[in-house]
Design a protein around this motif. Structure first.
Motif, mmCIF file in Angstrom:
data_model
loop_
_atom_site.group_PDB
_atom_site.id
_atom_site.type_symbol
_atom_site.label_atom_id
_atom_site.label_comp_id
_atom_site.label_asym_id
_atom_site.label_seq_id
_atom_site.Cartn_x
_atom_site.Cartn_y
_atom_site.Cartn_z
ATOM 1 N N LEU A 12 7.706 17.678 71.461
ATOM 2 C CA LEU A 12 8.930 17.322 70.749
ATOM 3 C C LEU A 12 8.999 18.013 69.390
ATOM 4 O O LEU A 12 10.070 18.463 68.973
ATOM 5 C CB LEU A 12 9.020 15.804 70.571
ATOM 6 C CG LEU A 12 9.252 14.997 71.856
ATOM 7 C CD1 LEU A 12 9.313 13.508 71.549
ATOM 8 C CD2 LEU A 12 10.522 15.444 72.564
ATOM 9 N N ASP A 13 7.879 18.102 68.707
ATOM 10 C CA ASP A 13 7.851 18.796 67.412
ATOM 11 C C ASP A 13 8.260 20.255 67.569
ATOM 12 O O ASP A 13 9.050 20.789 66.790
ATOM 13 C CB ASP A 13 6.443 18.727 66.780
ATOM 14 C CG ASP A 13 6.129 17.357 66.195
ATOM 15 O OD1 ASP A 13 7.087 16.567 66.020
ATOM 16 O OD2 ASP A 13 4.947 17.086 65.928
ATOM 17 N N ALA A 14 7.705 20.906 68.596
ATOM 18 C CA ALA A 14 8.004 22.321 68.835
ATOM 19 C C ALA A 14 9.469 22.504 69.239
ATOM 20 O O ALA A 14 10.155 23.412 68.753
ATOM 21 C CB ALA A 14 7.088 22.871 69.932
ATOM 22 N N ARG A 25 22.134 25.818 72.216
ATOM 23 C CA ARG A 25 22.562 26.767 73.244
ATOM 24 C C ARG A 25 21.587 27.930 73.396
ATOM 25 O O ARG A 25 21.337 28.401 74.506
ATOM 26 C CB ARG A 25 23.954 27.291 72.865
ATOM 27 C CG ARG A 25 24.615 28.187 73.885
ATOM 28 C CD ARG A 25 26.108 28.273 73.626
ATOM 29 N NE ARG A 25 26.399 28.598 72.233
ATOM 30 C CZ ARG A 25 26.915 29.757 71.831
ATOM 31 N NH1 ARG A 25 27.190 30.691 72.714
ATOM 32 N NH2 ARG A 25 27.186 29.967 70.569
ATOM 33 N N HIS A 26 21.035 28.400 72.283
ATOM 34 C CA HIS A 26 20.192 29.602 72.323
ATOM 35 C C HIS A 26 18.699 29.291 72.465
ATOM 36 O O HIS A 26 17.875 30.206 72.453
ATOM 37 C CB HIS A 26 20.421 30.444 71.067
ATOM 38 C CG HIS A 26 21.814 30.992 70.968
ATOM 39 N ND1 HIS A 26 22.330 31.882 71.877
ATOM 40 C CD2 HIS A 26 22.810 30.753 70.078
ATOM 41 C CE1 HIS A 26 23.573 32.182 71.556
ATOM 42 N NE2 HIS A 26 23.894 31.506 70.476
ATOM 43 N N THR A 27 18.358 28.016 72.587
ATOM 44 C CA THR A 27 16.964 27.640 72.819
ATOM 45 C C THR A 27 16.748 27.427 74.307
ATOM 46 O O THR A 27 17.543 26.754 74.964
ATOM 47 C CB THR A 27 16.609 26.344 72.055
ATOM 48 O OG1 THR A 27 16.734 26.569 70.656
ATOM 49 C CG2 THR A 27 15.174 25.917 72.345
ATOM 50 N N ILE A 32 10.360 27.241 74.255
ATOM 51 C CA ILE A 32 9.557 26.081 73.856
ATOM 52 C C ILE A 32 8.140 26.193 74.411
ATOM 53 O O ILE A 32 7.154 25.957 73.702
ATOM 54 C CB ILE A 32 10.240 24.773 74.335
ATOM 55 C CG1 ILE A 32 11.602 24.615 73.643
ATOM 56 C CG2 ILE A 32 9.358 23.565 74.039
ATOM 57 C CD1 ILE A 32 12.501 23.572 74.266
ATOM 58 N N ALA A 33 8.035 26.581 75.686
ATOM 59 C CA ALA A 33 6.717 26.736 76.311
ATOM 60 C C ALA A 33 5.906 27.827 75.605
ATOM 61 O O ALA A 33 4.698 27.656 75.350
ATOM 62 C CB ALA A 33 6.881 27.080 77.789
ATOM 63 N N LEU A 54 16.006 17.477 73.571
ATOM 64 C CA LEU A 54 16.873 17.316 72.406
ATOM 65 C C LEU A 54 17.066 15.836 72.091
ATOM 66 O O LEU A 54 16.922 15.401 70.941
ATOM 67 C CB LEU A 54 18.227 17.981 72.665
ATOM 68 C CG LEU A 54 19.236 17.903 71.514
ATOM 69 C CD1 LEU A 54 18.846 18.847 70.385
ATOM 70 C CD2 LEU A 54 20.644 18.242 71.997
ATOM 71 N N ALA A 55 17.386 15.049 73.119
ATOM 72 C CA ALA A 55 17.625 13.611 72.930
ATOM 73 C C ALA A 55 16.375 12.927 72.381
ATOM 74 O O ALA A 55 16.450 12.148 71.416
ATOM 75 C CB ALA A 55 18.045 12.977 74.252
ATOM 76 N N ALA A 56 15.223 13.229 72.964
ATOM 77 C CA ALA A 56 13.976 12.585 72.541
ATOM 78 C C ALA A 56 13.575 13.002 71.135
ATOM 79 O O ALA A 56 13.104 12.180 70.338
ATOM 80 C CB ALA A 56 12.865 12.915 73.533
ATOM 81 N N SER A 57 13.773 14.279 70.789
ATOM 82 C CA SER A 57 13.368 14.755 69.465
ATOM 83 C C SER A 57 14.240 14.146 68.371
ATOM 84 O O SER A 57 13.762 13.823 67.282
ATOM 85 C CB SER A 57 13.383 16.280 69.390
ATOM 86 O OG SER A 57 14.656 16.810 69.684
#
Length: 210
Positions: A12-14, A25-27, A32-33, A54-57
């Protein structure tokens, strides 16, 4: 070996860092991986997609903000002007790093998260802001003739407008260029302008030195 909660926290931090930098949109899940140094397959074991990330972060960010603001508001040993500054600083820590592009992405691609964030700000940040102003009136530090509901709305209107690229685009280019300062500075200056208008002289002096 790290437990599931620790791994999820790192993910989530990353993800949040990339959302702030690149927008939603651009992520990609690949991005992330790669930042985490894990395979996309491993990432999908924990979160089914970037919407869920996104929701969790944002939930994590809101939980942290609530805890910090409540600790400031409830602390009897912090002076009123310092509470105002500290509350601003904490609110800016959530809103400040969010670039206008991400706000635009949230509204267009994840309206439910955008509405949830707006509702959270209304219920948490603005309600606590009003509580602080009521405290200031009781302590003789806020001018009692000022309508504190209006002050909260002025602040809310300023913040929401300054987060909105469509609102900013309505202004002449020279004014838009003059607003190219970090979001945290925008919030800081907006609140300082408002506070200087509502505080008593004694509180203004203390606010300036807080």
């Amino acid at each position: 070996m790290p437990n599931k909660a620790t791994i999820e926290s790192k993910i989530l931090d990353a993800a949040y860092k990339l959302f702030l930098e690149k927008g939603y949109r651009h992520t990609t899940m690949d991005d992330i991986a790669k930042l985490l140094g894990i395979s996309k397959k491993t990432l999908y074991k924990y979160y089914p997609g970037k919407f869920e990330l996104l929701a969790a972060s944002f939930e994590v960010a809101k939980t942290k903000l609530t805890a910090k603001v409540e600790a400031i508001v409830d602390n009897r040993y912090i002076s009123f002007p310092l509470k105002l500054k500290s509350t601003l600083s904490v609110m800016a820590s959530l809103l400040g790093p969010i670039n206008p592009g991400l706000f635009e992405d949230l509204r267009e691609y994840t309206p439910e998260i955008w509405e949830g964030l707006a509702q959270y700000i209304n219920e948490s940040a603005y309600t606590r802001f009003k509580q602080l102003l009521e405290q200031g009136v009781k302590e003789g530090l806020v001018n009692p003739t000022v309508n504190i509901n209006l002050v909260v709305m002025l602040y809310a209107a300023a913040i929401q407008s300054l987060m909105d690229p469509k609102f900013i685009s309505k202004f002449p280019e020279s004014i838009q260029n003059g607003m190219k300062i970090p979001p945290a500075d925008i919030y800081d200056q907006a609140i300082t302008i408002i506070y200087n208008g509502i505080l008593t002289e004694e509180a203004r002096n203390e606010f300036a030195n807080a």
